[in-house]
Design a protein around this motif. Sequence first.
Motif, mmCIF file in Angstrom:
data_model
loop_
_atom_site.group_PDB
_atom_site.id
_atom_site.type_symbol
_atom_site.label_atom_id
_atom_site.label_comp_id
_atom_site.label_asym_id
_atom_site.label_seq_id
_atom_site.Cartn_x
_atom_site.Cartn_y
_atom_site.Cartn_z
ATOM 1 N N ASP A 172 63.652 24.388 28.608
ATOM 2 C CA ASP A 172 62.916 24.160 29.844
ATOM 3 C C ASP A 172 63.159 22.729 30.300
ATOM 4 N N VAL A 173 63.118 22.529 31.611
ATOM 5 C CA VAL A 173 63.292 21.199 32.199
ATOM 6 C C VAL A 173 62.056 20.911 33.053
ATOM 7 N N TYR A 174 61.393 19.795 32.747
ATOM 8 C CA TYR A 174 60.218 19.359 33.492
ATOM 9 C C TYR A 174 60.651 18.228 34.413
ATOM 10 N N VAL A 175 60.397 18.407 35.695
ATOM 11 C CA VAL A 175 60.896 17.474 36.707
ATOM 12 C C VAL A 175 59.724 16.772 37.372
ATOM 13 N N TYR A 176 59.822 15.428 37.436
ATOM 14 C CA TYR A 176 58.812 14.655 38.159
ATOM 15 C C TYR A 176 59.420 14.139 39.459
ATOM 16 N N PRO A 177 58.605 13.969 40.499
ATOM 17 C CA PRO A 177 59.126 13.593 41.813
ATOM 18 C C PRO A 177 59.661 12.162 41.860
ATOM 19 N N ARG A 178 60.726 11.988 42.584
ATOM 20 C CA ARG A 178 61.273 10.657 42.872
ATOM 21 C C ARG A 178 61.638 10.636 44.349
ATOM 22 N N ILE A 179 61.532 9.455 44.948
ATOM 23 C CA ILE A 179 61.982 9.303 46.333
ATOM 24 C C ILE A 179 63.490 9.085 46.269
ATOM 25 N N SER A 180 64.237 10.043 46.780
ATOM 26 C CA SER A 180 65.695 9.913 46.729
ATOM 27 C C SER A 180 66.324 10.706 47.858
ATOM 28 N N GLU A 181 67.579 10.381 48.123
ATOM 29 C CA GLU A 181 68.314 11.031 49.199
ATOM 30 C C GLU A 181 68.979 12.310 48.689
ATOM 31 N N GLY A 182 69.292 13.198 49.595
ATOM 32 C CA GLY A 182 70.078 14.376 49.245
ATOM 33 C C GLY A 182 69.216 15.556 48.836
ATOM 34 N N GLU A 183 69.862 16.695 48.790
ATOM 35 C CA GLU A 183 69.207 17.956 48.485
ATOM 36 C C GLU A 183 69.444 18.361 47.037
ATOM 37 N N ILE A 184 68.488 19.083 46.487
ATOM 38 C CA ILE A 184 68.675 19.688 45.163
ATOM 39 C C ILE A 184 69.530 20.937 45.357
ATOM 40 N N GLU A 185 70.491 21.104 44.462
ATOM 41 C CA GLU A 185 71.400 22.258 44.557
ATOM 42 C C GLU A 185 70.609 23.559 44.590
ATOM 43 N N HIS A 186 71.097 24.494 45.384
ATOM 44 C CA HIS A 186 70.443 25.787 45.553
ATOM 45 C C HIS A 186 70.222 26.486 44.203
ATOM 46 N N ARG A 187 71.213 26.348 43.289
ATOM 47 C CA ARG A 187 71.119 27.046 41.997
ATOM 48 C C ARG A 187 69.940 26.554 41.141
ATOM 49 N N PHE A 188 69.396 25.376 41.463
ATOM 50 C CA PHE A 188 68.267 24.849 40.688
ATOM 51 C C PHE A 188 66.916 25.129 41.341
ATOM 52 N N LYS A 189 66.928 25.512 42.609
ATOM 53 C CA LYS A 189 65.665 25.785 43.309
ATOM 54 C C LYS A 189 65.080 27.108 42.812
ATOM 55 N N GLY A 190 63.841 27.073 42.386
ATOM 56 C CA GLY A 190 63.176 28.287 41.926
ATOM 57 C C GLY A 190 63.688 28.806 40.586
ATOM 58 N N HIS A 191 64.468 28.010 39.869
ATOM 59 C CA HIS A 191 64.999 28.433 38.566
ATOM 60 C C HIS A 191 63.843 28.582 37.571
ATOM 61 N N PRO A 192 63.801 29.680 36.801
ATOM 62 C CA PRO A 192 62.667 29.908 35.899
ATOM 63 C C PRO A 192 62.513 28.874 34.775
ATOM 64 N N LYS A 193 63.569 28.130 34.475
ATOM 65 C CA LYS A 193 63.496 27.122 33.409
ATOM 66 C C LYS A 193 63.168 25.728 33.940
ATOM 67 N N ILE A 194 63.125 25.572 35.256
ATOM 68 C CA ILE A 194 62.849 24.267 35.852
ATOM 69 C C ILE A 194 61.417 24.247 36.379
ATOM 70 N N HIS A 195 60.622 23.320 35.862
ATOM 71 C CA HIS A 195 59.205 23.228 36.206
ATOM 72 C C HIS A 195 58.935 21.888 36.882
ATOM 73 N N LYS A 196 58.515 21.928 38.124
ATOM 74 C CA LYS A 196 58.148 20.689 38.811
ATOM 75 C C LYS A 196 56.720 20.328 38.431
ATOM 76 N N VAL A 197 56.528 19.092 38.016
ATOM 77 C CA VAL A 197 55.196 18.602 37.656
ATOM 78 C C VAL A 197 54.811 17.573 38.711
ATOM 79 N N ASP A 198 53.645 17.750 39.271
ATOM 80 C CA ASP A 198 53.197 16.899 40.373
ATOM 81 C C ASP A 198 52.706 15.556 39.843
#
Length: 194
Positions: A128-154
């Motif tokens: 599993d990958v836990y992702v925290y927000p950062r202010i950055s340019e560019g888009e996240i690749e489509h293949r990572f959006k909504g991926h069941p192993k990627i968890h965004k933590v607010d």
Amino acid sequence: MKKIGLYFGTFNPIHIGHMVIANHMVEFSDLDEVWFVVTPQSPFKTKKTLLADNHRYQMVYEATKDYPKLKPSNIEFGLPQPNYTIHTLVHLNEKYGSDHAFCLIMGEDNLKGFHKWKNYEVILSDYDVYVYPRISEGEIEHRFKGHPKIHKVDAPIMEISSTFIRKSHKEGKNIRPLLTDSVWKYMDEMNFYR
């Protein structure tokens, strides 16, 4: 089984931004602990600006010693360099896998370049990958959006960098509030980054 979040970095030096993110991850997700994995040398960074490995590890130890759920790790110090995350994960699983489940913690900016990581597909299939927000340019690749192993933590957005701290300290600015007291004391006594 303990769920361990691995927070990789050079931590040159570790600062309150790192601590806030790690503490948020361990308190507001299903992680039991966060291990700060001190990297001897990143494949993407040159070593000339890094303090010696043992000093960076000591600062992480100083920062985390009063937080039982946050731990320093020098696991990569004994691995061949330059090292890649997949090798560390395999090594940790061999050593602790029977009673630990390992996950990655990364900033949203790192997720944008995740497809360039060695064996990123294997990492995503097994961890599993836990992702925290950062202010950055560019888009996240489509293949990572909504991926069941990627968890965004607010988690809070922390715009403090070790580079800023080193530069400001060298210029004689007071950066003490950006560090834990014990890290400041160690850094000051050792006369680092001046």
